[in-house]
Write an enzyme that holds these catalytic residues in place. Structure first.
Site, PDB file in Angstrom:
ATOM      1  N   GLU A   1     -16.052   7.530  11.885  1.00  0.00           N
ATOM      2  CA  GLU A   1     -15.182   6.369  11.670  1.00  0.00           C
ATOM      3  C   GLU A   1     -15.660   5.620  10.427  1.00  0.00           C
ATOM      4  OE1 GLU A   1     -15.039   3.713  15.043  1.00  0.00           O
ATOM      5  OE2 GLU A   1     -14.389   2.029  13.788  1.00  0.00           O
TER       6      GLU A   1
ATOM      7  N   ARG B   1     -15.649  -9.980   9.686  1.00  0.00           N
ATOM      8  CA  ARG B   1     -14.272 -10.477   9.576  1.00  0.00           C
ATOM      9  C   ARG B   1     -13.797 -11.060  10.919  1.00  0.00           C
ATOM     10  NH1 ARG B   1     -10.669  -6.105   6.793  1.00  0.00           N
ATOM     11  NH2 ARG B   1      -9.312  -7.926   6.573  1.00  0.00           N
TER      12      ARG B   1
ATOM     13  N   TYR C   1     -10.512  -5.114  -0.169  1.00  0.00           N
ATOM     14  CA  TYR C   1     -10.510  -3.646  -0.182  1.00  0.00           C
ATOM     15  C   TYR C   1     -10.778  -3.036  -1.558  1.00  0.00           C
ATOM     16  CZ  TYR C   1      -8.517  -4.345   4.440  1.00  0.00           C
ATOM     17  OH  TYR C   1      -8.322  -4.733   5.744  1.00  0.00           O
TER      18      TYR C   1
ATOM     19  N   PRO D   1      -2.711   3.151   8.653  1.00  0.00           N
ATOM     20  CA  PRO D   1      -1.677   2.259   8.128  1.00  0.00           C
ATOM     21  C   PRO D   1      -2.156   1.308   7.035  1.00  0.00           C
ATOM     22  CG  PRO D   1      -2.253   1.689  10.385  1.00  0.00           C
ATOM     23  CD  PRO D   1      -2.891   3.013  10.102  1.00  0.00           C
ATOM     24  N   ASN D   2      -1.310   1.162   6.059  1.00  0.00           N
ATOM     25  CA  ASN D   2      -1.468   0.232   4.926  1.00  0.00           C
ATOM     26  C   ASN D   2      -2.483   0.702   3.890  1.00  0.00           C
ATOM     27  OD1 ASN D   2       0.406  -1.757   5.951  1.00  0.00           O
ATOM     28  ND2 ASN D   2      -1.139  -2.215   7.498  1.00  0.00           N
TER      29      ASN D   2
ATOM     30  N   ARG E   1      -3.514  -3.949  -2.358  1.00  0.00           N
ATOM     31  CA  ARG E   1      -3.601  -4.652  -1.079  1.00  0.00           C
ATOM     32  C   ARG E   1      -4.901  -5.462  -1.013  1.00  0.00           C
ATOM     33  NH1 ARG E   1      -5.318  -1.879   4.653  1.00  0.00           N
ATOM     34  NH2 ARG E   1      -4.996  -3.731   5.921  1.00  0.00           N
TER      35      ARG E   1
ATOM     36  N   ASN F   1     -10.412   6.770   8.703  1.00  0.00           N
ATOM     37  CA  ASN F   1     -10.222   5.318   8.635  1.00  0.00           C
ATOM     38  C   ASN F   1      -8.900   5.045   9.323  1.00  0.00           C
ATOM     39  OD1 ASN F   1      -9.824   2.646   8.136  1.00  0.00           O
ATOM     40  ND2 ASN F   1     -10.411   2.721   5.978  1.00  0.00           N
TER      41      ASN F   1
ATOM     42  N   HIS G   1     -14.766   2.363   7.589  1.00  0.00           N
ATOM     43  CA  HIS G   1     -13.991   1.200   7.143  1.00  0.00           C
ATOM     44  C   HIS G   1     -14.498   0.763   5.787  1.00  0.00           C
ATOM     45  CE1 HIS G   1     -12.164   0.896  11.040  1.00  0.00           C
ATOM     46  NE2 HIS G   1     -13.364   1.059  11.565  1.00  0.00           N
TER      47      HIS G   1
ATOM     48  N   ALA H   1      -5.862  -0.522  11.144  1.00  0.00           N
ATOM     49  CA  ALA H   1      -5.630  -1.435  12.261  1.00  0.00           C
ATOM     50  C   ALA H   1      -5.567  -0.723  13.613  1.00  0.00           C
ATOM     51  CB  ALA H   1      -4.339  -2.222  12.022  1.00  0.00           C
TER      52      ALA H   1
HETATM   53  C1  DQA Z   1      -9.988  -1.321   7.590  1.00  0.00           C
HETATM   54  C2  DQA Z   1     -10.357  -2.504   8.494  1.00  0.00           C
HETATM   55  C3  DQA Z   1      -9.260  -2.739   9.521  1.00  0.00           C
HETATM   56  O1  DQA Z   1      -9.614  -3.833  10.358  1.00  0.00           O
HETATM   57  C4  DQA Z   1      -7.960  -3.057   8.819  1.00  0.00           C
HETATM   58  O2  DQA Z   1      -6.918  -3.211   9.768  1.00  0.00           O
HETATM   59  C5  DQA Z   1      -7.598  -2.067   7.788  1.00  0.00           C
HETATM   60  C6  DQA Z   1      -8.643  -1.500   6.947  1.00  0.00           C
HETATM   61  C7  DQA Z   1     -11.029  -1.128   6.465  1.00  0.00           C
HETATM   62  O3  DQA Z   1     -11.020  -0.045   5.871  1.00  0.00           O
HETATM   63  O4  DQA Z   1     -11.806  -2.034   6.157  1.00  0.00           O
HETATM   64  O5  DQA Z   1      -6.428  -1.803   7.562  1.00  0.00           O
HETATM   65  O6  DQA Z   1      -9.990  -0.138   8.377  1.00  0.00           O
END
Ligand code: DQA
Length: 141
Positions: free
Chosen positions: A94, A103, A22, A9-10, A17, A70, A96, A73
């Site tokens: 995994e 964070r 990011y 998501p996002n 964003r 990835n 990020h 959230a």
């Molecule tokens: C994320 C880190 C997550 O905590 C966050 O909710 C994201 C992006 C990252 O790529 O740094 O949406 O996965």
């Protein structure tokens, strides 16, 4: 070799964003980077804002050699994603973009990490490239 790169998501909003966190590159930039680095690999790129769609993508990845995930959230909340990763038995890394450990505390816990081959956090888009490298290495050994 076939690899699924699944973003949660996002992450469709990459580029606009929270660029301080990011970066300013888009999801398309990411896909171009990965394909450019590994032209010999067959990639499937998916992004979804919906947990159920991500589960369907993971189930379909049974036919793949590896997954770069990835989960955004959902990393911190989704038992369903964790169970899917465990179920498909496909090596999953995994990733990020940001360093989740630098964070908020709620980002320090990953429900999926225990069922992933490894975790890469905080290296931006390079993290995806390193994840593919790791999948390649594990396939070769
Ligand atoms: C994320 C880190 C997550 O905590 C966050 O909710 C994201 C992006 C990252 O790529 O740094 O949406 O996965």
């Amino acid at each position: 070799m076939r690899i699924l790169v699944l973003n949660g998501p996002n992450l469709n909003l990459l580029g606009t964003r929270e660029p301080d966190t990011y970066g300013s590159k888009t999801l398309t930039d990411l896909e171009t980077l990965i394909v450019g680095r590994f032209p010999e690999i067959e990639f499937r790129f998916e992004q979804s804002n919906h947990e159920g769609v991500m589960l369907d993508c993971l189930h379909a990845a049974r036919a793949y050699d590896g997954v770069v995930l990835n989960a955004a959230a959902y990393t911190h909340t989704s038992i369903a994603l964790r169970d899917a990763i465990a179920a498909i038995e496909v090596p999953t890394i995994e990733v990020h973009l940001s360093n989740v450990h630098a964070r908020e505390e709620f980002r320090h816990r990953s429900l999926i990490a225990p069922v992933c081959r490894g975790v890469i956090s905080g290296l931006g888009m390079t993290g995806y490239v390193l994840a593919v490298e790791a999948l390649l290495d594990s396939k070769a050994t």
